[in-house]
Design a protein around this motif. Structure first.
Motif, PDB file in Angstrom:
ATOM      1  N   LEU A 267       0.831  -1.209   0.000  1.00 15.58           N
ATOM      2  CA  LEU A 267       0.000   0.000   0.000  1.00 15.58           C
ATOM      3  C   LEU A 267       0.862   1.254   0.000  1.00 15.58           C
ATOM      4  O   LEU A 267       0.619   2.190  -0.782  1.00 15.58           O
ATOM      5  CB  LEU A 267      -0.940  -0.008   1.208  1.00 15.58           C
ATOM      6  CG  LEU A 267      -1.820   1.234   1.379  1.00 15.58           C
ATOM      7  CD1 LEU A 267      -2.755   1.387   0.182  1.00 15.58           C
ATOM      8  CD2 LEU A 267      -2.603   1.152   2.677  1.00 15.58           C
ATOM      9  N   VAL A 268       1.867   1.287   0.848  1.00 17.15           N
ATOM     10  CA  VAL A 268       2.759   2.450   0.907  1.00 17.15           C
ATOM     11  C   VAL A 268       3.466   2.646  -0.430  1.00 17.15           C
ATOM     12  O   VAL A 268       3.549   3.767  -0.946  1.00 17.15           O
ATOM     13  CB  VAL A 268       3.775   2.300   2.064  1.00 17.15           C
ATOM     14  CG1 VAL A 268       4.861   3.360   1.985  1.00 17.15           C
ATOM     15  CG2 VAL A 268       3.055   2.365   3.403  1.00 17.15           C
ATOM     16  N   VAL A 269       3.959   1.579  -1.027  1.00 11.25           N
ATOM     17  CA  VAL A 269       4.658   1.679  -2.311  1.00 11.25           C
ATOM     18  C   VAL A 269       3.719   2.181  -3.394  1.00 11.25           C
ATOM     19  O   VAL A 269       4.083   3.064  -4.191  1.00 11.25           O
ATOM     20  CB  VAL A 269       5.283   0.321  -2.701  1.00 11.25           C
ATOM     21  CG1 VAL A 269       5.789   0.335  -4.139  1.00 11.25           C
ATOM     22  CG2 VAL A 269       6.407  -0.033  -1.746  1.00 11.25           C
ATOM     23  N   THR A 270       2.499   1.671  -3.445  1.00 12.25           N
ATOM     24  CA  THR A 270       1.567   2.124  -4.486  1.00 12.25           C
ATOM     25  C   THR A 270       1.161   3.576  -4.279  1.00 12.25           C
ATOM     26  O   THR A 270       0.865   4.271  -5.252  1.00 12.25           O
ATOM     27  CB  THR A 270       0.301   1.246  -4.539  1.00 12.25           C
ATOM     28  OG1 THR A 270      -0.324   1.246  -3.267  1.00 12.25           O
ATOM     29  CG2 THR A 270       0.616  -0.150  -4.987  1.00 12.25           C
ATOM     30  N   LEU A 271       1.144   4.054  -3.042  1.00 10.12           N
ATOM     31  CA  LEU A 271       0.796   5.458  -2.798  1.00 10.12           C
ATOM     32  C   LEU A 271       1.969   6.395  -3.042  1.00 10.12           C
ATOM     33  O   LEU A 271       1.784   7.538  -3.470  1.00 10.12           O
ATOM     34  CB  LEU A 271       0.272   5.636  -1.369  1.00 10.12           C
ATOM     35  CG  LEU A 271      -1.078   4.975  -1.087  1.00 10.12           C
ATOM     36  CD1 LEU A 271      -1.429   5.137   0.393  1.00 10.12           C
ATOM     37  CD2 LEU A 271      -2.168   5.541  -1.964  1.00 10.12           C
ATOM     38  N   VAL A 272       3.196   5.927  -2.801  1.00 11.44           N
ATOM     39  CA  VAL A 272       4.379   6.775  -2.968  1.00 11.44           C
ATOM     40  C   VAL A 272       4.761   6.904  -4.439  1.00 11.44           C
ATOM     41  O   VAL A 272       5.157   7.980  -4.891  1.00 11.44           O
ATOM     42  CB  VAL A 272       5.560   6.214  -2.134  1.00 11.44           C
ATOM     43  CG1 VAL A 272       6.866   6.907  -2.482  1.00 11.44           C
ATOM     44  CG2 VAL A 272       5.260   6.360  -0.649  1.00 11.44           C
TER      45      VAL A 272
ATOM     46  N   TRP B 159      -5.258  -0.160  -7.596  1.00 11.18           N
ATOM     47  CA  TRP B 159      -4.219  -0.904  -6.886  1.00 11.18           C
ATOM     48  C   TRP B 159      -4.163  -0.596  -5.390  1.00 11.18           C
ATOM     49  O   TRP B 159      -4.045  -1.531  -4.583  1.00 11.18           O
ATOM     50  CB  TRP B 159      -2.860  -0.680  -7.537  1.00 11.18           C
ATOM     51  CG  TRP B 159      -2.654  -1.486  -8.794  1.00 11.18           C
ATOM     52  CD1 TRP B 159      -3.613  -2.053  -9.577  1.00 11.18           C
ATOM     53  CD2 TRP B 159      -1.416  -1.798  -9.400  1.00 11.18           C
ATOM     54  NE1 TRP B 159      -3.051  -2.688 -10.640  1.00 11.18           N
ATOM     55  CE2 TRP B 159      -1.700  -2.548 -10.565  1.00 11.18           C
ATOM     56  CE3 TRP B 159      -0.103  -1.507  -9.107  1.00 11.18           C
ATOM     57  CZ2 TRP B 159      -0.705  -3.028 -11.398  1.00 11.18           C
ATOM     58  CZ3 TRP B 159       0.887  -1.966  -9.938  1.00 11.18           C
ATOM     59  CH2 TRP B 159       0.587  -2.735 -11.076  1.00 11.18           C
ATOM     60  N   PRO B 160      -4.210   0.666  -4.963  1.00 10.56           N
ATOM     61  CA  PRO B 160      -4.199   0.901  -3.512  1.00 10.56           C
ATOM     62  C   PRO B 160      -5.399   0.258  -2.815  1.00 10.56           C
ATOM     63  O   PRO B 160      -5.278  -0.241  -1.691  1.00 10.56           O
ATOM     64  CB  PRO B 160      -4.251   2.422  -3.386  1.00 10.56           C
ATOM     65  CG  PRO B 160      -3.716   2.930  -4.667  1.00 10.56           C
ATOM     66  CD  PRO B 160      -4.113   1.929  -5.704  1.00 10.56           C
TER      67      PRO B 160
END
Length: 100
Positions: free
Chosen positions: A54-59, A71-72
């Motif tokens: 989740l963090v990677v897809t948001l960053v 994706w998130p």
């Protein structure tokens, strides 16, 4: 095989005598036991991985824009469902009582 041949007898390992192949002796049949696994730890690792995803897809903007905008939400769904599973296993209901 009929009753006289032992067709209805059940062996120690639960296999009916009629289903044992010819030529196989009692000592050659291996009894399989359930493998003990750390279920709660496995679920917790999965939850951490969903949070990292989740963090990677948001960053990374390319991972949550355009056709990948869902994706998130997929990561959120994985985390929520994993949390429900973790709580279920932790409470020890049903078959989950032996897990963990």
């Amino acid at each position: 095989m009929g009753e006289a041949d032992g067709g209805s007898e059940s062996r120690v390992d639960g296999i009916p005598a009629s289903e044992v192949p010819d030529g196989v002796t009692e000592s050659e049949v291996e009894v399989l036991r359930a493998m003990q696994v750390p279920t709660q730890r496995i679920i917790a690792i999965g939850l951490v991985l969903w949070l990292v995803a989740l963090v990677v897809t948001l960053v990374v903007p390319a991972l949550h824009e355009g056709e990948r905008s869902w994706w998130p939400w997929g990561c959120v769904a994985g985390f929520v469902l994993g949390s429900i599973g973790f709580l279920y296993v932790r409470r020890g209901r049903g078959n989950a009582h032996d897990a963990g």
